[in-house]
Design an enzyme around this catalytic site. Sequence first.
Site, PDB file in Angstrom:
ATOM      1  N   HIS A 242       0.845  -1.189   0.000  1.00 39.18           N
ATOM      2  CA  HIS A 242       0.000   0.000   0.000  1.00 39.18           C
ATOM      3  C   HIS A 242       0.880   1.238   0.000  1.00 39.18           C
ATOM      4  O   HIS A 242       1.912   1.276   0.673  1.00 39.18           O
ATOM      5  CB  HIS A 242      -0.895  -0.003   1.244  1.00 39.18           C
ATOM      6  CG  HIS A 242      -1.535   1.320   1.550  1.00 39.18           C
ATOM      7  ND1 HIS A 242      -1.058   2.181   2.516  1.00 39.18           N
ATOM      8  CD2 HIS A 242      -2.614   1.944   0.992  1.00 39.18           C
ATOM      9  CE1 HIS A 242      -1.808   3.266   2.559  1.00 39.18           C
ATOM     10  NE2 HIS A 242      -2.767   3.144   1.651  1.00 39.18           N
ATOM     11  N   SER A 243       0.497   2.264  -0.769  1.00 41.15           N
ATOM     12  CA  SER A 243       1.207   3.532  -0.784  1.00 41.15           C
ATOM     13  C   SER A 243       2.668   3.304  -1.199  1.00 41.15           C
ATOM     14  O   SER A 243       2.919   2.707  -2.247  1.00 41.15           O
ATOM     15  CB  SER A 243       1.095   4.189   0.605  1.00 41.15           C
ATOM     16  OG  SER A 243       1.654   5.472   0.624  1.00 41.15           O
ATOM     17  N   LEU A 244       3.615   3.784  -0.417  1.00 39.16           N
ATOM     18  CA  LEU A 244       5.030   3.553  -0.713  1.00 39.16           C
ATOM     19  C   LEU A 244       5.312   2.068  -0.893  1.00 39.16           C
ATOM     20  O   LEU A 244       6.064   1.662  -1.785  1.00 39.16           O
ATOM     21  CB  LEU A 244       5.888   4.125   0.422  1.00 39.16           C
ATOM     22  CG  LEU A 244       7.385   3.773   0.419  1.00 39.16           C
ATOM     23  CD1 LEU A 244       8.072   4.314  -0.822  1.00 39.16           C
ATOM     24  CD2 LEU A 244       8.053   4.288   1.688  1.00 39.16           C
TER      25      LEU A 244
ATOM     26  N   GLY B  54       3.321  -0.230  -2.026  1.00 36.38           N
ATOM     27  CA  GLY B  54       2.825  -0.674  -3.324  1.00 36.38           C
ATOM     28  C   GLY B  54       3.771  -0.311  -4.447  1.00 36.38           C
ATOM     29  O   GLY B  54       4.005  -1.105  -5.371  1.00 36.38           O
TER      30      GLY B  54
END
Length: 230
Positions: free
Chosen positions: A192-194, A196
């Site tokens: 997720h986010s960074l 991902g």
Amino acid sequence: MHKPQSAKAFHSARLRSIRYDQSEQVLWDTTDVLGPNVEERETLLTLAKMTANAYTSPTVSDWYTLDSWNKSTPFGWEPDADGIRGHIFVSDDNSTVVLSIKGTSAGWITGGGGPTVRKDKLNDNLLFSCCCARVGPTWYTVCDCYQGSSRCDQECLEKSLIGESLYYSVGLNLYNNVTYLYPDADIWLVGHSLGGSLASLIGVTFGAPVVAFEAPSEKLAARRLHLPSP
């Protein structure tokens, strides 16, 4: 999927591009790889739970228990660890391994966000934003690259991305360790986010399936890292 025929040639080409601004040929294979069926609700939900679990530990109440996955192994959760972290999930029959990578911990939340906050934001800045940290008070400089008028030195930034302690480099070593432990398994990456985007960059490097949730686009990061492409 496209996979580099030689990991050594891939990284040699990347470093040559960074250091000398010169191209080097990388040979690629096109192979069929078994990946997750993201159109199936239960599969996607399971991967989402693994992604959420990257932020926590099995002893905490917000941990999701997963059916058909016999164990999880944490990485980066040692008492003195302050870098990349997450969990490795293994299916009951050892046929599939999922590497789940944590995203950025928010330093402005009460409690400080944990020990990885500073390095999380450093990697955010390196990969996706303005390296001279003219974004906000939670951002940190990555090198002496500021040239005034919101301009940065691109060469300075890219050379800062060679460090072995940076998340991309650590992620490569982590993936190699997983393939050594499970040589016959299908290996997927989620985050997720960074996390991902890191999963995507590692997936591009090794030709592995990736599912990313709410992640910034990795094209800029791939260019800054000088990742070869087919």
